[in-house]
Design an enzyme around this catalytic site. Structure first.
Site, PDB file in Angstrom:
ATOM      1  CG  ASN A  14     -39.434   3.917  35.495  1.00  0.00           C
ATOM      2  OD1 ASN A  14     -40.435   3.686  36.407  1.00  0.00           O
ATOM      3  ND2 ASN A  14     -39.169   3.089  34.469  1.00  0.00           N
ATOM      4  CG  HIS A  52     -39.163   0.827  30.485  1.00  0.00           C
ATOM      5  ND1 HIS A  52     -38.572  -0.462  30.757  1.00  0.00           N
ATOM      6  CD2 HIS A  52     -38.452   1.817  30.989  1.00  0.00           C
ATOM      7  CE1 HIS A  52     -37.735  -0.389  31.474  1.00  0.00           C
ATOM      8  NE2 HIS A  52     -37.522   0.898  31.728  1.00  0.00           N
ATOM      9  CD  GLU A  88     -34.179   2.951  29.528  1.00  0.00           C
ATOM     10  OE1 GLU A  88     -33.832   3.522  30.819  1.00  0.00           O
ATOM     11  OE2 GLU A  88     -35.351   2.286  29.729  1.00  0.00           O
ATOM     12  N   GLY A 130     -33.536   3.879  37.048  1.00  0.00           N
ATOM     13  CA  GLY A 130     -34.452   2.929  37.719  1.00  0.00           C
ATOM     14  C   GLY A 130     -34.083   3.348  39.125  1.00  0.00           C
ATOM     15  CE  LYS A 160     -37.201   0.270  36.161  1.00  0.00           C
ATOM     16  NZ  LYS A 160     -36.401  -0.755  35.535  1.00  0.00           N
ATOM     17  N   GLY A 167     -30.560  -2.361  34.847  1.00  0.00           N
ATOM     18  CA  GLY A 167     -30.364  -3.171  35.886  1.00  0.00           C
ATOM     19  C   GLY A 167     -29.016  -3.924  36.018  1.00  0.00           C
TER      20      GLY A 167
HETATM   21  C1  PEP Z   1     -34.650   1.528  33.643  1.00  0.00           C
HETATM   22  O1  PEP Z   1     -35.385   0.620  34.190  1.00  0.00           O
HETATM   23  O2  PEP Z   1     -35.260   2.416  32.765  1.00  0.00           O
HETATM   24  C2  PEP Z   1     -33.298   1.642  34.235  1.00  0.00           C
HETATM   25  C3  PEP Z   1     -32.508   2.590  33.376  1.00  0.00           C
HETATM   26  O3  PEP Z   1     -32.860   1.101  35.271  1.00  0.00           O
HETATM   27  P1  PEP Z   1     -31.513   1.154  36.062  1.00  0.00           P
HETATM   28  O4  PEP Z   1     -31.230   2.515  36.269  1.00  0.00           O
HETATM   29  O5  PEP Z   1     -32.120   0.430  37.450  1.00  0.00           O
HETATM   30  O6  PEP Z   1     -30.608   0.133  35.211  1.00  0.00           O
END
Ligand code: PEP
Length: 251
Positions: free
Chosen positions: A9, A97, A167, A234, A11, A173
Site C-alpha cells: 500500500n 483500512h 492490522e 506500507g 498510500k 507505522g
Molecule cells: C499499513 O498501513 O497498512 C501498514 C501495515 O503500514 P506499515 O507496514 O508501514 O506499518
C-alpha cells in the site's frame, strides 16, 4: 494452495516521477526474480494507477485500489468506484483500512458495502480489521475483531474472492510488528470466526493477511505462521528491493 499474497500500500506517497521510478525499479527487479512463490500487488495513489500499471505490465505484479465508493458512477466528488478501478486494471481493492475507518469515520456497514461493490465488479476486496491500542491493552482484541468481521465481511461472497487483513492499529507505522504468538492467536481466531460465517471448509479458502510494521526481516517468520496467507505492508512497499524480498523464504 493459493500463493501467499504480498500487498504493498503506497498510500499518499510519491510524486508522478517518484512513483514511476518505484514502478520501474519493481519492473527491473521482477525481471531477475524468476522464482516467485508469492503473488505481489501494489496499491499506488489513485491518480497514478494508469501510468504505474503501464510500467509494471507483464511483470506479474498486480494492481489494486486503496479504497472505493459503494456506487458504480454518480455525483460523488473526489471518489473512485470499483468499476473505475477495474476499468484501469485493478484486481484488488483495500477496504476499511484503519486510516479510513478512523479519520473518515467509516463504519463496518460502509466497509461491507464497499467490499460488496468490489465483488460486484470482479475485484477482490481486502477487508481490513484490527484493534486499537486501548482494546489491545484491555485484552479485547479477539472480541473487537470478531465483531468487525461479522459486520464488515459480506457473507454472500465466494471465499476465494475475498481476503481479510488483520492490522492491529498499534503496530501500523510502529518500529516492530506484533509478536508471532499474537499474530498466530488472532489469525486462528479470525479463521474460526470466518468459519462461523462461511462454514469451516469454505473459510479455509479466504486469505488472511497480517499488516503492521512488516519488513524484510520479520516477513519470513510471519509468513510461516499458521493461518497467515500473506502480508499487507506500507513502508516496506516504497522500496522495490525490500518489497520483492518479502516473499523470500527464511534462511
Ligand atoms: C499499513 O498501513 O497498512 C501498514 C501495515 O503500514 P506499515 O507496514 O508501514 O506499518
Amino acid at each position: 494452495m493459493e500463493p501467499k499474497l504480498i500487498a504493498g500500500n503506497w498510500k499518499m506517497h510519491g510524486t508522478l516521477a517518484e512513483c514511476i521510478a518505484l514502478a520501474s525499479a519493481l519492473r527491473e527487479k521482477a525481471r531477475n526474480q524468476t522464482e516467485r512463490g508469492c503473488e505481489f500487488v501494489v496499491f499506488p495513489p489513485t491518480h497514478l494507477l494508469v501510468p504505474v500499471g503501464h510500467v509494471i505490465a507483464g511483470t506479474g505484479i498486480g494492481l489494486g485500489g486503496q479504497d472505493c465508493h459503494v456506487a458504480r458512477f454518480g455525483p460523488y466528488t473526489g471518489n473512485v468506484s470499483a468499476a473505475m478501478l477495474r476499468d484501469v486494471g485493478c484486481r484488488y481493492v483495500i477496504v476499511g483500512h484503519s486510516e479510513r475507518r478512523g479519520p473518515h469515520g467509516e463504519t463496518d456497514g460502509q466497509v461491507r458495502s464497499k467490499a460488496q461493490a468490489g465483488i460486484r465488479e470482479g475485484i477482490t476486496p481486502i477487508v481490513c480489521v484490527g484493534e486499537t491500542t486501548e482494546d489491545y491493552a484491555a485484552g479485547r482484541a479477539t472480541s473487537v475483531i470478531s465483531r468487525q468481521l461479522i459486520a464488515s465481511v459480506p457473507d454472500t461472497a465466494m471465499p476465494e474472492r475475498i481476503a481479510v487483513a488483520y492490522e492491529p492499529i498499534w503496530a501500523i507505522g510502529a518500529s516492530s510488528s506484533a509478536t508471532i504468538d499474537h499474530i498466530g492467536n488472532i489469525h486462528s481466531a479470525i479463521r474460526s470466526t470466518l468459519g462461523g460465517i462461511f462454514g469451516r471448509d469454505k473459510a479455509l479458502a479466504i486469505r488472511i493477511l497480517y499488516g503492521g510494521a512488516v519488513g524484510p526481516e520479520s516477513a519470513p517468520r510471519i509468513l510461516q505462521t499458521v493461518d497467515v496467507d500473506g502480508v499487507l505492508v506500507g513502508r516496506a512497499s516504497l522500496n522495490a528491493a525490500h518489497f520483492l524480498s518479502l516473499g523470500a523464504p527464511s534462511n
